[in-house]
Each structure stands twice: as structure tokens, then as C-alpha cells.
Scaffold this active site. Structure first.
Site, PDB file in Angstrom:
ATOM      1  N   GLU A   1      44.862  26.240  56.013  1.00  0.00           N
ATOM      2  CA  GLU A   1      43.573  26.203  54.135  1.00  0.00           C
ATOM      3  C   GLU A   1      45.348  26.223  53.752  1.00  0.00           C
ATOM      4  O   GLU A   1      46.301  26.922  53.624  1.00  0.00           O
ATOM      5  CB  GLU A   1      43.194  27.284  53.697  1.00  0.00           C
ATOM      6  CG  GLU A   1      41.457  26.771  54.115  1.00  0.00           C
ATOM      7  CD  GLU A   1      40.634  27.859  53.312  1.00  0.00           C
ATOM      8  OE1 GLU A   1      41.413  28.489  52.401  1.00  0.00           O
ATOM      9  OE2 GLU A   1      40.330  28.247  53.886  1.00  0.00           O
TER      10      GLU A   1
ATOM     11  N   GLU B   1      35.122  19.389  53.800  1.00  0.00           N
ATOM     12  CA  GLU B   1      34.751  20.755  54.073  1.00  0.00           C
ATOM     13  C   GLU B   1      33.179  21.096  53.313  1.00  0.00           C
ATOM     14  O   GLU B   1      34.037  21.020  51.809  1.00  0.00           O
ATOM     15  CB  GLU B   1      35.239  21.572  54.836  1.00  0.00           C
ATOM     16  CG  GLU B   1      34.919  22.650  54.962  1.00  0.00           C
ATOM     17  CD  GLU B   1      35.738  24.438  55.281  1.00  0.00           C
ATOM     18  OE1 GLU B   1      36.219  24.284  55.527  1.00  0.00           O
ATOM     19  OE2 GLU B   1      34.632  25.481  54.920  1.00  0.00           O
TER      20      GLU B   1
ATOM     21  N   ARG C   1      49.423  36.673  49.270  1.00  0.00           N
ATOM     22  CA  ARG C   1      48.998  37.888  49.061  1.00  0.00           C
ATOM     23  C   ARG C   1      48.418  38.089  50.283  1.00  0.00           C
ATOM     24  O   ARG C   1      48.054  39.323  50.296  1.00  0.00           O
ATOM     25  CB  ARG C   1      48.164  37.577  48.017  1.00  0.00           C
ATOM     26  CG  ARG C   1      46.694  37.431  48.178  1.00  0.00           C
ATOM     27  CD  ARG C   1      45.204  37.166  47.022  1.00  0.00           C
ATOM     28  NE  ARG C   1      45.774  36.753  46.046  1.00  0.00           N
ATOM     29  CZ  ARG C   1      44.644  35.896  45.695  1.00  0.00           C
ATOM     30  NH1 ARG C   1      43.014  36.239  46.239  1.00  0.00           N
ATOM     31  NH2 ARG C   1      44.737  34.852  44.670  1.00  0.00           N
TER      32      ARG C   1
ATOM     33  N   THR D   1      38.860  31.396  47.292  1.00  0.00           N
ATOM     34  CA  THR D   1      38.493  30.437  46.448  1.00  0.00           C
ATOM     35  C   THR D   1      37.275  30.318  46.114  1.00  0.00           C
ATOM     36  O   THR D   1      35.984  29.743  46.713  1.00  0.00           O
ATOM     37  CB  THR D   1      39.184  28.801  48.049  1.00  0.00           C
ATOM     38  OG1 THR D   1      39.488  29.056  48.403  1.00  0.00           O
ATOM     39  CG2 THR D   1      39.095  27.754  47.275  1.00  0.00           C
TER      40      THR D   1
ATOM     41  N   HIS E   1      44.634  30.879  55.320  1.00  0.00           N
ATOM     42  CA  HIS E   1      44.754  29.791  53.875  1.00  0.00           C
ATOM     43  C   HIS E   1      46.513  31.021  53.911  1.00  0.00           C
ATOM     44  O   HIS E   1      46.401  32.320  53.025  1.00  0.00           O
ATOM     45  CB  HIS E   1      44.052  30.520  52.882  1.00  0.00           C
ATOM     46  CG  HIS E   1      44.098  29.378  51.953  1.00  0.00           C
ATOM     47  ND1 HIS E   1      43.662  29.908  50.553  1.00  0.00           N
ATOM     48  CD2 HIS E   1      45.071  29.213  51.330  1.00  0.00           C
ATOM     49  CE1 HIS E   1      43.763  29.769  49.994  1.00  0.00           C
ATOM     50  NE2 HIS E   1      45.174  29.081  49.991  1.00  0.00           N
TER      51      HIS E   1
ATOM     52  N   HIS F   1      41.140  37.842  55.982  1.00  0.00           N
ATOM     53  CA  HIS F   1      41.049  39.381  55.511  1.00  0.00           C
ATOM     54  C   HIS F   1      41.553  40.769  56.184  1.00  0.00           C
ATOM     55  O   HIS F   1      41.576  41.221  56.243  1.00  0.00           O
ATOM     56  CB  HIS F   1      39.374  39.304  55.998  1.00  0.00           C
ATOM     57  CG  HIS F   1      38.575  39.107  53.879  1.00  0.00           C
ATOM     58  ND1 HIS F   1      39.846  38.112  53.731  1.00  0.00           N
ATOM     59  CD2 HIS F   1      37.579  39.061  54.211  1.00  0.00           C
ATOM     60  CE1 HIS F   1      38.308  38.640  52.511  1.00  0.00           C
ATOM     61  NE2 HIS F   1      37.235  38.868  53.084  1.00  0.00           N
TER      62      HIS F   1
ATOM     63  N   ASN G   1      38.124  32.661  59.983  1.00  0.00           N
ATOM     64  CA  ASN G   1      38.965  32.719  59.178  1.00  0.00           C
ATOM     65  C   ASN G   1      39.483  34.694  59.132  1.00  0.00           C
ATOM     66  O   ASN G   1      39.083  35.233  59.166  1.00  0.00           O
ATOM     67  CB  ASN G   1      38.498  32.277  57.787  1.00  0.00           C
ATOM     68  CG  ASN G   1      39.790  32.682  56.249  1.00  0.00           C
ATOM     69  OD1 ASN G   1      40.182  34.097  56.371  1.00  0.00           O
ATOM     70  ND2 ASN G   1      39.253  31.322  55.695  1.00  0.00           N
TER      71      ASN G   1
ATOM     72  N   ARG H   1      48.217  31.673  51.127  1.00  0.00           N
ATOM     73  CA  ARG H   1      48.503  31.151  49.426  1.00  0.00           C
ATOM     74  C   ARG H   1      50.202  31.046  49.131  1.00  0.00           C
ATOM     75  O   ARG H   1      51.054  31.774  49.676  1.00  0.00           O
ATOM     76  CB  ARG H   1      48.032  32.021  48.540  1.00  0.00           C
ATOM     77  CG  ARG H   1      46.507  31.962  49.046  1.00  0.00           C
ATOM     78  CD  ARG H   1      45.629  33.236  47.982  1.00  0.00           C
ATOM     79  NE  ARG H   1      44.283  32.466  48.176  1.00  0.00           N
ATOM     80  CZ  ARG H   1      43.333  32.006  47.327  1.00  0.00           C
ATOM     81  NH1 ARG H   1      43.836  32.003  45.925  1.00  0.00           N
ATOM     82  NH2 ARG H   1      42.123  32.527  47.266  1.00  0.00           N
TER      83      ARG H   1
ATOM     84  N   HIS I   1      32.128  28.504  53.442  1.00  0.00           N
ATOM     85  CA  HIS I   1      32.391  29.459  52.225  1.00  0.00           C
ATOM     86  C   HIS I   1      31.000  30.020  51.928  1.00  0.00           C
ATOM     87  O   HIS I   1      30.183  29.528  52.151  1.00  0.00           O
ATOM     88  CB  HIS I   1      32.314  28.727  51.129  1.00  0.00           C
ATOM     89  CG  HIS I   1      33.496  30.403  50.332  1.00  0.00           C
ATOM     90  ND1 HIS I   1      33.012  30.474  49.145  1.00  0.00           N
ATOM     91  CD2 HIS I   1      34.424  29.815  50.035  1.00  0.00           C
ATOM     92  CE1 HIS I   1      34.065  31.539  48.738  1.00  0.00           C
ATOM     93  NE2 HIS I   1      34.844  30.328  49.344  1.00  0.00           N
TER      94      HIS I   1
HETATM   95  N1  PXP Z   1      36.157  27.160  53.814  1.00  0.00           N
HETATM   96  C1  PXP Z   1      37.310  27.363  52.871  1.00  0.00           C
HETATM   97  C2  PXP Z   1      37.863  25.473  52.441  1.00  0.00           C
HETATM   98  C3  PXP Z   1      37.678  28.931  52.406  1.00  0.00           C
HETATM   99  O1  PXP Z   1      38.156  28.874  51.576  1.00  0.00           O
HETATM  100  C4  PXP Z   1      37.212  29.745  52.987  1.00  0.00           C
HETATM  101  C5  PXP Z   1      37.729  30.715  52.396  1.00  0.00           C
HETATM  102  O2  PXP Z   1      38.754  31.408  52.511  1.00  0.00           O
HETATM  103  C6  PXP Z   1      35.985  29.927  53.804  1.00  0.00           C
HETATM  104  C7  PXP Z   1      35.495  28.415  54.200  1.00  0.00           C
HETATM  105  C8  PXP Z   1      35.401  31.357  54.287  1.00  0.00           C
HETATM  106  O3  PXP Z   1      34.333  31.386  53.398  1.00  0.00           O
HETATM  107  P1  PXP Z   1      34.161  32.957  53.691  1.00  0.00           P
HETATM  108  O4  PXP Z   1      35.471  33.513  54.191  1.00  0.00           O
HETATM  109  O5  PXP Z   1      32.907  33.203  52.513  1.00  0.00           O
HETATM  110  O6  PXP Z   1      33.254  32.892  55.113  1.00  0.00           O
END
Ligand code: PXP
Length: 237
Positions: A69, A150, A48, A100, A42, A9, A6, A44, A189
Site C-alpha cells: 500500500e 479496492e 510511522r 487511510t 503500508h 498494526h 494487513n 508511509r 477497510h
Molecule cells: N485497505 C486499505 C487500502 C487500507 O488502507 C487499509 C488500512 O490500512 C485496509 C484495507 C485495512 O483496513 P482495516 O485495518 O480497517 O481492516
């Protein structure tokens, strides 16, 4: 087991200055060079971090799995159908949250989720649901036609000792039931370099979706080189 990275960031840092760097699209291509099997973004409602432009360009350069996402809103469904990611992960979305916060409200949102799943699938996009590790939510995911789930590992990730073992067990059970029902089972997550092992050892997981810890480490492992390169420019000047 696949790894989906992901890159939100990276966009968050860019948006701190609303400039062109760091570009999440460049980060995605480097993540793929590093072995990522897929890229997650993601988009949004408030844009943001990731922007529509990021998603569009990612669709062009990501030839492995592009996972969008998204909240199950009309706008996002329209965007997904136009861009055609390789899969869509439906997540709950709140404006004020840092990330999330939990899995989908499978009971309250059942009808809306079912409709969203159908629309996405009708346009050829497989759908995953981000759910808490409980059996009822896995059952509902199957009932409303999801292709994948997931399992939210955030509580596991933040727990310690015996509580973490208990949470790991909940994740395992949810994966087992998902497999039994014929759903592809992912997890994600809060996974990091310390807690990923327990989850990676679970049988029947198709893929892990990880963002924060990888981007955090990228900053640290890259900072020495970045400073050296700037110093060279300054000394040459
Ligand atoms: N899976 C989902 C559905 C998420 O919303 C996120 C965070 O955007 C992640 C995985 C990744 O989580 P993390 O950034 O804590 O590794």
C-alpha cells in the site's frame, strides 16, 4: 475469494517502544500459516509503523501475494520498482490521519495517478486503486489503466441498520461495474468479525484486505498463552 492480511498494526506496537518486537515479518509468516493468501504492508512517507527493512524482508519471505500500500509519490514508486511487490495499492495519505480515511480523489489526482500506474506497470507491478464505492471512480480507474480496484468499505463498516444496507448496495454496484469493465475488484477497510459476511457474500469480489480486526483478535486470543509462558519463566527463576 482471497484474504490479504494487513500487518501494519504489529509494526505500530513495535514502534510504541522502538524495539525489535513484535516483528511484523514474523507475524506475516504466522498469518500465512493461518491461511492468509497475501500480506499487505503500508509503507508511509513518515515511516510511522512499517519500515523499509520490513518491506525488504517481507519480499524475501512472502511467497504468496505481497501487496504494497503506498501513496503515489516519487519516493514510493522508486521503492516499489526496486522491491517488486506482487501488487501495489495506491492510497491517499495524510500525515495526521489515524488510518487511510477515504478513497483516492480520482478527479483531482487523475493525471498523477495515471502516471504512477504506468510507471509501476512498466516495471511489471499490477496496480490497484483504493476508491470510494461510486461508479464514476470505477470508470476513471478503468480509463487511467488500473488493473484492479479496492472498494472502500469503511462507511459500510461504520453504518447501522438501513444505512448499512444502503452502503452495502453501493459497494455491490461498484463491484458489478468494475467486473463489467474488466477490472479485478477487491474490497477492504473496517471489516471485522461481525460485518464481513455481507461483503463476503458479494459476487465478483476477488479479495478482501483486512488488518485492524484480525490483529486485535490476535492480541486477545494470544494473551492467555503469553501470560502463562511469562509466569512459567518467573516461577522457574
Ligand atoms: N485497505 C486499505 C487500502 C487500507 O488502507 C487499509 C488500512 O490500512 C485496509 C484495507 C485495512 O483496513 P482495516 O485495518 O480497517 O481492516
Amino acid at each position: 475469494m482471497i484474504l490479504g492480511v494487513n500487518i501494519d498494526h504489529v509494526a505500530t506496537v513495535r514502534e510504541a517502544r522502538k524495539t525489535f518486537e513484535p516483528d511484523p515479518v514474523m507475524a506475516a509468516t504466522l498469518a500465512i500459516l493461518g491461511g492468509a493468501d497475501g500480506i499487505t504492508i503500508h509503507l508511509r512517507e513518515d515511516r510511522r509503523h512499517a519500515k523499509d527493512r520490513d518491506l525488504r524482508l517481507l519480499r524475501e519471505v512472502v511467497h504468496c501475494e505481497l501487496n504494497l500500500e503506498m501513496a503515489a509519490t516519487k519516493e514510493m514508486i522508486r521503492i516499489a520498482i526496486a522491491v517488486k511487490p506482487d501488487m501495489a495499492t495506491l492510497v491517499p495519505e495524510k500525515r495526521q490521519e489515524l488510518t487511510t480515511e477515504g478513497g483516492l480523489d480520482m478527479v483531482g489526482q487523475k493525471k498523477a495517478l495515471k502516471e504512477a500506474i504506468k510507471k509501476l506497470q512498466d516495471s511489471g507491478i499490477p496496480v490497484s486503486l483504493f476508491i470510494n464505492p461510486n461508479i464514476m471512480d470505477v470508470d476513471i480507474s478503468k480509463e487511467i489503466g488500473a488493473d484492479m480496484v479496492e472498494i472502500h468499505t469503511g462507511v459500510y463498516a461504520n453504518a447501522k441498520g438501513k444505512n448499512q444496507e444502503k452502503e452495502l448496495h453501493r459497494v455491490k454496484e461498484a463491484i458489478k461495474v468494475a467486473n463489467r469493465l474488466g477490472l479485478l475488484a477487491n474490497a477492504g477497510h473496517g471489516l471485522n468479525y461481525f460485518n464481513v459476511k455481507g461483503i463476503a457474500a458479494i459476487e465478483g469480489i476477488r479479495g478482501l484486505y483486512i488488518g485492524h480486526s484480525i490483529i486485535s483478535r490476535a492480541i486477545l486470543v494470544g494473551i492467555e498463552r503469553a501470560v502463562r509462558e511469562m509466569k512459567e519463566l518467573i516461577l522457574r527463576g
